[in-house]
Design an enzyme around this catalytic site. Structure first.
Site, PDB file in Angstrom:
ATOM      1  N   PHE A 218       1.061  -1.274  -0.048  1.00 41.28           N
ATOM      2  CA  PHE A 218       0.046   0.051  -0.060  1.00 41.28           C
ATOM      3  C   PHE A 218       0.981   1.079  -0.064  1.00 41.28           C
ATOM      4  CE2 PHE A 218      -2.493   3.304   1.609  1.00 41.28           C
ATOM      5  CZ  PHE A 218      -3.572   3.320   1.057  1.00 41.28           C
TER       6      PHE A 218
ATOM      7  N   ASP B 128       9.219   2.516   1.487  1.00 39.17           N
ATOM      8  CA  ASP B 128       8.078   3.201   2.203  1.00 39.17           C
ATOM      9  C   ASP B 128       7.899   3.060   3.583  1.00 39.17           C
ATOM     10  OD1 ASP B 128       5.562   4.023   2.844  1.00 39.17           O
ATOM     11  OD2 ASP B 128       4.520   3.454   0.995  1.00 39.17           O
TER      12      ASP B 128
ATOM     13  N   LYS C 287       2.833   9.443   8.583  1.00 43.04           N
ATOM     14  CA  LYS C 287       1.982   9.248   9.806  1.00 43.04           C
ATOM     15  C   LYS C 287       2.565   9.787  11.037  1.00 43.04           C
ATOM     16  CE  LYS C 287      -0.093   5.172   7.758  1.00 43.04           C
ATOM     17  NZ  LYS C 287      -1.732   5.481   7.805  1.00 43.04           N
TER      18      LYS C 287
HETATM   19  N1  PLP Z   1       2.269   4.273   2.488  1.00 45.66           N
HETATM   20  C1  PLP Z   1       2.017   3.415   3.430  1.00 45.66           C
HETATM   21  C2  PLP Z   1       3.054   2.285   3.892  1.00 45.66           C
HETATM   22  C3  PLP Z   1       0.646   3.530   4.226  1.00 45.66           C
HETATM   23  O1  PLP Z   1       0.369   2.903   5.132  1.00 45.66           O
HETATM   24  C4  PLP Z   1       0.015   4.698   3.945  1.00 45.66           C
HETATM   25  C5  PLP Z   1      -1.210   5.035   4.627  1.00 45.66           C
HETATM   26  O2  PLP Z   1      -1.851   4.194   5.380  1.00 45.66           O
HETATM   27  C6  PLP Z   1       0.239   5.533   2.788  1.00 45.66           C
HETATM   28  C7  PLP Z   1       1.561   5.369   2.126  1.00 45.66           C
HETATM   29  C8  PLP Z   1      -0.503   6.697   2.315  1.00 45.66           C
HETATM   30  O3  PLP Z   1      -0.377   7.488   3.459  1.00 45.66           O
HETATM   31  P1  PLP Z   1      -1.601   8.785   3.595  1.00 45.66           P
HETATM   32  O4  PLP Z   1      -2.738   8.386   3.805  1.00 45.66           O
HETATM   33  O5  PLP Z   1      -0.758   9.777   4.517  1.00 45.66           O
HETATM   34  O6  PLP Z   1      -1.419   9.487   2.069  1.00 45.66           O
END
Ligand code: PLP
Length: 390
Positions: A132, A217, A246
């Site tokens: 994700f 990520d 986050k």
């Molecule tokens: N990358 C990862 C691993 C995530 O868990 C998330 C959100 O859950 C995102 C990217 C996207 O983050 P945002 O919701 O702040 O755009």
């Protein structure tokens, strides 16, 4: 407004993009949150792994108040001190030298992808199935879960998805046009799937041997959550680019894309930007949140509490045959069930504990890093009660 009025307004005026839990959260402190009707909850989800220092941490609140009284926003046309301090803090914690600031995880990944393409002059990004990476068009396409991207075709080209923890599949997917491999070291949304050490070693070698950039990520795993400020450090790898969001801002929206000097130098004025990114208010909150994490040694607490939590959950696994696995890293823990987990989340909420379910059948636990053994005991006791009623 009372609870019903708030919910009615959402129904009427807010787009229906979430299946929401039927409570209106109003205030909180530490690991406790309270709804509008005065009910108390022990929060084991921390705003989707965001409130790493807990709710209303004094230092973070003070930093926000002080900064708000001085200046809330300027722009990237000018310099501001909190962002300068934050960029230095991040560099001092890593082998990265430069940061690009944005406002969310998706934006941090969007910048990572743009940077990788610009730095290599190549187009293809290989990511993992069940990953994700966000909801923008680029990041939802990077995400290795069709259900999130399929309704939004046509999707931008240049992405390939391969099974996670399968080095051979990654090796086979590489082409002359591969700019970067982009992975999470724990797939949070995808079911709390932890990378194997051998896999990460192999990925590092594949990248080194083939001149491919490695993007990790760390939007969900970073900022102490997994037991180290950067979770990739636990694997001993050296990515070229890392995204954070986050937990970084102590609850205030902020994203950050960190890169090595060589890779970062590919971006020149005009290549990328953000009106709000590196905003002094968000940066001041992040500066304070990082100080709290360091001063209270919260990465270490995440490591120790993660071990304690998994041990406790394993006793439930031994007791209930519908618990098929307990896994995770630090305070990002998943309990895989042989059935859907949504109703268990509801029952836990009714008992005053907030948890989450992801990938349909994996209960996800991601509390603030200040969580104690006593809090964990309460959560596991409630989970035992809920499980025993099944
Ligand atoms: N990358 C990862 C691993 C995530 O868990 C998330 C959100 O859950 C995102 C990217 C996207 O983050 P945002 O919701 O702040 O755009």
């Amino acid at each position: 407004m009372n609870t019903k009025e708030v919910m009615d307004n959402y129904d009427k005026y807010v787009m229906h993009t979430y299946g929401r839990q039927p409570i209106v959260l109003d205030h909180g402190h530490g690991v406790k949150v309270y709804d509008k009707d005065g009910n108390e909850y022990l929060d084991f989800f921390a705003g989707i792994a965001v409130n790493n220092v807990g709710q209303t941490n004094e230092k973070v609140v003070e930093a926000i108040k002080n900064q708000a009284e001085k200046m809330i926003h300027t722009s990237n046309i000018y310099y501001n001190e909190p962002a300068a301090i934050l960029a230095e803090k991040l560099a001092n914690k890593s082998h990265f030298t430069k940061t690009f600031f944005s406002n969310s995880g998706a934006e941090a990944n969007e910048a990572a992808i743009k940077l990788a393409r610009k730095a290599t002059g190549k187009g293809e990004i290989i990511t993992a199935l069940q990953s994700f990476h966000g909801r923008t068009m680029l990041t939802v396409t990077a995400t290795g879960q069709d259900q999130f991207s399929a309704p939004f075709k046509p999707l931008p080209p240049g992405f390939k998805h391969v099974p996670y923890n399968d080095l051979k599949a990654m090796e086979d997917a590489i082409s002359d046009d591969t700019a970067a491999i982009m992975l999470e070291v724990v797939q949070g949304e995808g079911g709390v799937n932890v990378a194997n050490q051998d896999y990460m070693n192999g990925i590092q070698k594949l990248c080194d041997d083939n001149n491919i950039l490695l993007i990790i990520d760390e939007v969900q795993t970073g900022v102490g959550r997994c037991g180290s400020f950067f979770a990739h450090d636990l694997f001993g790898i050296k990515p070229d680019i890392v995204s954070l969001a986050k937990g970084l801002g102590g609850g205030v929206p902020i994203g950050a894309t960190l890169a090595t000097e060589e890779v970062a130098s590919a971006f020149v004025p005009g290549d990328h930007g953000s009106t709000f990114g590196g905003n002094p208010l968000a940066a001041a909150a992040a500066d304070a949140a990082i100080d709290v994490i360091d001063e209270k040694n919260l990465s270490q607490n995440a490591k120790e509490m993660g071990v304690y939590l998994k041990d406790k959950l394993n006793t439930l696994k031994d007791k209930y045959d519908f618990v098929s696995d307990v896994r995770g890293l630090g305070l990002l823990v998943g309990i895989e069930l042989t059935m859907e987990g949504g109703s268990i989340v509801d029952k836990m909420r009714e008992k005053g504990v907030l948890i989450n379910c992801t990938a349909g059948n994996v209960l996800r636990i991601a509390p603030a890093l200040i969580i104690t053994k006593e809090d964990i005991d309460v959560m596991v006791e409630k989970l035992d009660e809920v499980f025993s009623e099944i």
